[in-house]
Design a protein around this motif. Structure first.
Motif, PDB file in Angstrom:
ATOM      1  N   ASP A 247       5.659 -21.288  -2.224  1.00  0.00           N
ATOM      2  CA  ASP A 247       6.096 -21.392  -0.832  1.00  0.00           C
ATOM      3  C   ASP A 247       6.909 -20.190  -0.351  1.00  0.00           C
ATOM      4  OD1 ASP A 247       8.173 -21.949  -2.431  1.00  0.00           O
ATOM      5  OD2 ASP A 247       8.744 -23.853  -1.515  1.00  0.00           O
ATOM      6  N   GLU A 248       7.114 -19.203  -1.228  1.00  0.00           N
ATOM      7  CA  GLU A 248       7.793 -17.994  -0.760  1.00  0.00           C
ATOM      8  C   GLU A 248       6.815 -17.186   0.092  1.00  0.00           C
ATOM      9  OE1 GLU A 248      11.109 -16.408  -3.668  1.00  0.00           O
ATOM     10  OE2 GLU A 248       9.235 -16.710  -4.724  1.00  0.00           O
ATOM     11  N   PRO A 249       7.338 -16.433   1.084  1.00  0.00           N
ATOM     12  CA  PRO A 249       6.403 -15.720   1.969  1.00  0.00           C
ATOM     13  C   PRO A 249       5.627 -14.611   1.247  1.00  0.00           C
ATOM     14  CG  PRO A 249       8.692 -15.176   2.492  1.00  0.00           C
ATOM     15  CD  PRO A 249       8.739 -16.273   1.483  1.00  0.00           C
ATOM     16  N   LEU A 250       4.386 -14.469   1.702  1.00  0.00           N
ATOM     17  CA  LEU A 250       3.500 -13.435   1.170  1.00  0.00           C
ATOM     18  C   LEU A 250       3.606 -12.243   2.129  1.00  0.00           C
ATOM     19  CD1 LEU A 250       1.276 -13.020  -1.035  1.00  0.00           C
ATOM     20  CD2 LEU A 250      -0.360 -13.912   0.617  1.00  0.00           C
ATOM     21  N   VAL A 251       4.116 -11.114   1.621  1.00  0.00           N
ATOM     22  CA  VAL A 251       4.372  -9.972   2.508  1.00  0.00           C
ATOM     23  C   VAL A 251       3.577  -8.752   2.055  1.00  0.00           C
ATOM     24  CG1 VAL A 251       6.152  -8.445   3.464  1.00  0.00           C
ATOM     25  CG2 VAL A 251       6.684 -10.846   3.044  1.00  0.00           C
ATOM     26  N   LEU A 252       2.959  -8.099   3.030  1.00  0.00           N
ATOM     27  CA  LEU A 252       2.181  -6.892   2.752  1.00  0.00           C
ATOM     28  C   LEU A 252       2.969  -5.684   3.267  1.00  0.00           C
ATOM     29  CD1 LEU A 252      -1.573  -6.456   3.147  1.00  0.00           C
ATOM     30  CD2 LEU A 252      -0.120  -4.871   4.398  1.00  0.00           C
ATOM     31  N   GLY A 253       3.005  -4.619   2.483  1.00  0.00           N
ATOM     32  CA  GLY A 253       3.753  -3.418   2.884  1.00  0.00           C
ATOM     33  C   GLY A 253       2.857  -2.197   2.932  1.00  0.00           C
ATOM     34  N   ILE A 254       3.053  -1.378   3.964  1.00  0.00           N
ATOM     35  CA  ILE A 254       2.252  -0.159   4.132  1.00  0.00           C
ATOM     36  C   ILE A 254       3.183   1.053   4.140  1.00  0.00           C
ATOM     37  CG2 ILE A 254       0.721   1.109   5.703  1.00  0.00           C
ATOM     38  CD1 ILE A 254      -0.288  -1.590   6.743  1.00  0.00           C
ATOM     39  N   GLU A 255       2.861   2.044   3.298  1.00  0.00           N
ATOM     40  CA  GLU A 255       3.682   3.256   3.184  1.00  0.00           C
ATOM     41  C   GLU A 255       2.820   4.496   3.422  1.00  0.00           C
ATOM     42  OE1 GLU A 255       6.643   4.669   2.648  1.00  0.00           O
ATOM     43  OE2 GLU A 255       5.724   6.594   2.164  1.00  0.00           O
ATOM     44  N   THR A 256       3.228   5.329   4.407  1.00  0.00           N
ATOM     45  CA  THR A 256       2.505   6.588   4.639  1.00  0.00           C
ATOM     46  C   THR A 256       3.473   7.700   5.071  1.00  0.00           C
ATOM     47  OG1 THR A 256       2.090   6.182   6.995  1.00  0.00           O
ATOM     48  CG2 THR A 256       0.402   5.398   5.467  1.00  0.00           C
ATOM     49  N   SER A 257       4.724   7.695   4.558  1.00  0.00           N
ATOM     50  CA  SER A 257       5.692   8.656   5.103  1.00  0.00           C
ATOM     51  C   SER A 257       5.512  10.078   4.595  1.00  0.00           C
ATOM     52  CB  SER A 257       7.116   8.197   4.809  1.00  0.00           C
ATOM     53  OG  SER A 257       7.376   8.296   3.430  1.00  0.00           O
ATOM     54  N   CYS A 258       4.828  10.228   3.456  1.00  0.00           N
ATOM     55  CA  CYS A 258       4.679  11.576   2.897  1.00  0.00           C
ATOM     56  C   CYS A 258       3.232  11.765   2.435  1.00  0.00           C
ATOM     57  CB  CYS A 258       5.709  11.765   1.789  1.00  0.00           C
ATOM     58  SG  CYS A 258       5.871  13.472   1.258  1.00  0.00           S
ATOM     59  N   ASP A 259       3.000  11.914   1.152  1.00  0.00           N
ATOM     60  CA  ASP A 259       1.636  12.194   0.700  1.00  0.00           C
ATOM     61  C   ASP A 259       0.983  11.046  -0.052  1.00  0.00           C
ATOM     62  OD1 ASP A 259       3.386  12.484  -1.391  1.00  0.00           O
ATOM     63  OD2 ASP A 259       2.381  14.206  -2.271  1.00  0.00           O
ATOM     64  N   GLU A 260       1.637   9.882  -0.101  1.00  0.00           N
ATOM     65  CA  GLU A 260       1.032   8.730  -0.779  1.00  0.00           C
ATOM     66  C   GLU A 260       0.686   7.658   0.256  1.00  0.00           C
ATOM     67  OE1 GLU A 260       0.942   9.202  -4.030  1.00  0.00           O
ATOM     68  OE2 GLU A 260       2.656  10.498  -4.451  1.00  0.00           O
ATOM     69  N   THR A 261      -0.581   7.197   0.230  1.00  0.00           N
ATOM     70  CA  THR A 261      -0.962   6.054   1.056  1.00  0.00           C
ATOM     71  C   THR A 261      -0.796   4.840   0.151  1.00  0.00           C
ATOM     72  OG1 THR A 261      -2.699   7.452   1.982  1.00  0.00           O
ATOM     73  CG2 THR A 261      -2.777   5.090   2.536  1.00  0.00           C
ATOM     74  N   GLY A 262       0.154   3.971   0.482  1.00  0.00           N
ATOM     75  CA  GLY A 262       0.401   2.825  -0.396  1.00  0.00           C
ATOM     76  C   GLY A 262       0.287   1.518   0.357  1.00  0.00           C
ATOM     77  N   VAL A 263      -0.349   0.534  -0.289  1.00  0.00           N
ATOM     78  CA  VAL A 263      -0.365  -0.829   0.244  1.00  0.00           C
ATOM     79  C   VAL A 263       0.031  -1.757  -0.893  1.00  0.00           C
ATOM     80  CG1 VAL A 263      -1.684  -2.665   1.350  1.00  0.00           C
ATOM     81  CG2 VAL A 263      -2.189  -0.271   1.905  1.00  0.00           C
ATOM     82  N   GLY A 264       1.125  -2.476  -0.693  1.00  0.00           N
ATOM     83  CA  GLY A 264       1.615  -3.393  -1.720  1.00  0.00           C
ATOM     84  C   GLY A 264       1.666  -4.804  -1.170  1.00  0.00           C
ATOM     85  N   ILE A 265       1.541  -5.775  -2.064  1.00  0.00           N
ATOM     86  CA  ILE A 265       1.645  -7.177  -1.648  1.00  0.00           C
ATOM     87  C   ILE A 265       2.592  -7.893  -2.613  1.00  0.00           C
ATOM     88  CG2 ILE A 265       0.385  -9.350  -1.268  1.00  0.00           C
ATOM     89  CD1 ILE A 265      -2.120  -7.634  -0.680  1.00  0.00           C
ATOM     90  N   VAL A 266       3.580  -8.576  -2.050  1.00  0.00           N
ATOM     91  CA  VAL A 266       4.528  -9.313  -2.885  1.00  0.00           C
ATOM     92  C   VAL A 266       4.659 -10.753  -2.375  1.00  0.00           C
ATOM     93  CG1 VAL A 266       5.872  -7.196  -3.278  1.00  0.00           C
ATOM     94  CG2 VAL A 266       6.650  -8.825  -1.565  1.00  0.00           C
ATOM     95  N   ARG A 267       4.999 -11.645  -3.317  1.00  0.00           N
ATOM     96  CA  ARG A 267       5.401 -12.990  -2.913  1.00  0.00           C
ATOM     97  C   ARG A 267       6.814 -13.161  -3.430  1.00  0.00           C
ATOM     98  NH1 ARG A 267       2.792 -17.302  -1.029  1.00  0.00           N
ATOM     99  NH2 ARG A 267       0.699 -16.897  -1.823  1.00  0.00           N
TER     100      ARG A 267
END
Ligand code: KG4
Ligand code: ZN
Length: 350
Positions: A3-23
């Motif tokens: 029941d904890e929230p499922l959160v997706l994160g997007i990172e593009t501030s420099c040279d890495e394109t990152g997508v992470g998902i945490v609960r």
């Protein structure tokens, strides 16, 4: 917990394109695409090249993250995205993508601070952060000491670099030693065969006269210049440059100053937890020295594993998760990409 929230994160501030998902504090996916090789021959990140690479990598990286976590966009409870600080064009790609996904899937969006995300990522490895804590952020663009009262709402800057960032110093010294880019990992490696006491390089802003105005500030440009002078003198004399000894002695100077000031910040503020984040936190000597020095004062050091120290999407998701849990209001859909976002702004709330 389910029941904890499922959160997706997007990172593009420099040279890495990152997508992470945490609960909650659990990492479910951490997909990354790097354009670092496209920048290597320039000796530093080329903003325009980074932006184009983000644009190409965004959708496939998003798909990989969703597949890795075994979820669909419809399952996600909130989308977090790095709003700043960073390269303006690079940030724009992530922010625009996040808005598109949030709008299409009707999810709340959180524009977050990249530096606070570097602190938050540690919770994925070591659980909730005891607060107050001192955070030391050492990356290619920043070197800061912060007092973290509440990561969701309140961080107080104690000091920062007055010239080069710690990672920038690693990158510049690696360049003058002909070791390639990025410099941190290769100096870390070469330093293992060298003597950290071989050359007495300067420790910036540690003199008694600097205590009043710059107690928690850093300066690495004098160190970089000292290394350059030392190497030039060797070359002029026609003698070989002992790369391992220079690497080890330079690295020791950086780590000595960083750890001494971080421990001083903990003791001065009566804080028993030090969390270190950012790319330079991956440095093996920094990790050992921080641990040794902290132990003497009963301070616990928390450093995430090296892969979580450098830029990634999981760190953004981790901060998003914390914001959702703390009941912080989401950002508006017209949230900006703010290349100079202030350290005290954890998330964009209006
Ligand atoms: O946090 P990060 O991935 O990107 C920024 O937000 O800047 O940090 C990148 C920086 C680079 O300067 C790189 O040389 C440095 O972190 N770095 C290291 C190590 N690994 C990466 N510096 C020292 N030792 C390392 N092992
Ligand atoms: Zn970073």
């Amino acid at each position: 917990m389910r029941d904890e929230p499922l959160v997706l994160g997007i990172e593009t501030s420099c040279d890495e394109t990152g997508v992470g998902i945490v609960r909650g504090h659990t990492l479910l996916a951490d997909a990354l695409a790097s354009s670092v090789e496209q920048h290597a021959r320039f000796g530093g990140v080329v903003p325009e090249v980074a932006s184009r690479a983000h644009l190409e990598a965004m959708v496939p990286t998003m798909q990989r993250a969703l597949d890795e976590a075994g979820v669909t966009l419809a399952d996600i409870d909130a989308i977090a995205v790095t709003s700043g600080p960073g390269l303006a064009g690079a940030l724009l790609v992530g922010v625009a993508a996040a808005k598109g996904y949030a709008l299409a899937a009707e999810k709340p969006i959180y524009g977050v601070n990249h530096l606070a995300a570097h602190v938050a990522v540690d919770t994925l490895e070591h659980g909730p952060l005891p607060e107050p804590a001192i955070a030391m952020l050492v990356s290619g663009g920043h070197s800061s000491l912060l007092l973290v009262d509440d990561l969701a709402t309140g961080v107080t800057p104690l000091g920062a670099t007055i010239d080069d960032a710690a990672g920038e110093a690693f990158d510049k010294v690696a360049r003058l030693l002909g070791l390639g880019f990025p410099g941190g990992p290769v100096i870390d490696r070469r330093a293992r065969e060298g003597d950290p006491g071989a050359i007495a390089f300067p420790r910036g802003l540690t003199a008694a006269k600097d205590q009043a105005a710059h107690r928690f500030d850093f300066s690495f440009s004098g160190l970089k210049t000292a290394v350059a002078r030392w190497v030039e003198a060797r070359e002029r004399a026609g003698e070989p440059v002992p790369v391992a000894d220079v690497s080890a002695s330079f690295q020791e100077a950086v780590c000595d100053v960083l750890t001494a000031k971080a421990i001083d910040a903990c003791r001065t503020n009566g804080v028993a937890t030090l969390v270190i984040g950012g790319g330079v936190a991956a440095n093996s000597r920094l990790r050992v020295l921080a641990e040794q020095r902290a132990e003497k004062h009963g301070i616990r050091v928390r450093v995430p594993r090296p892969a979580l120290c450098t830029d990634n999407g999981a760190m953004v998701a981790a901060l998003g998760s914390r914001l959702v849990a703390a009941g912080v209001a989401p950002s508006r859909l017209d949230l900006p990409a703010d290349s100079a976002m202030s350290l005290t702004t954890v998330s964009v709330t209006e």
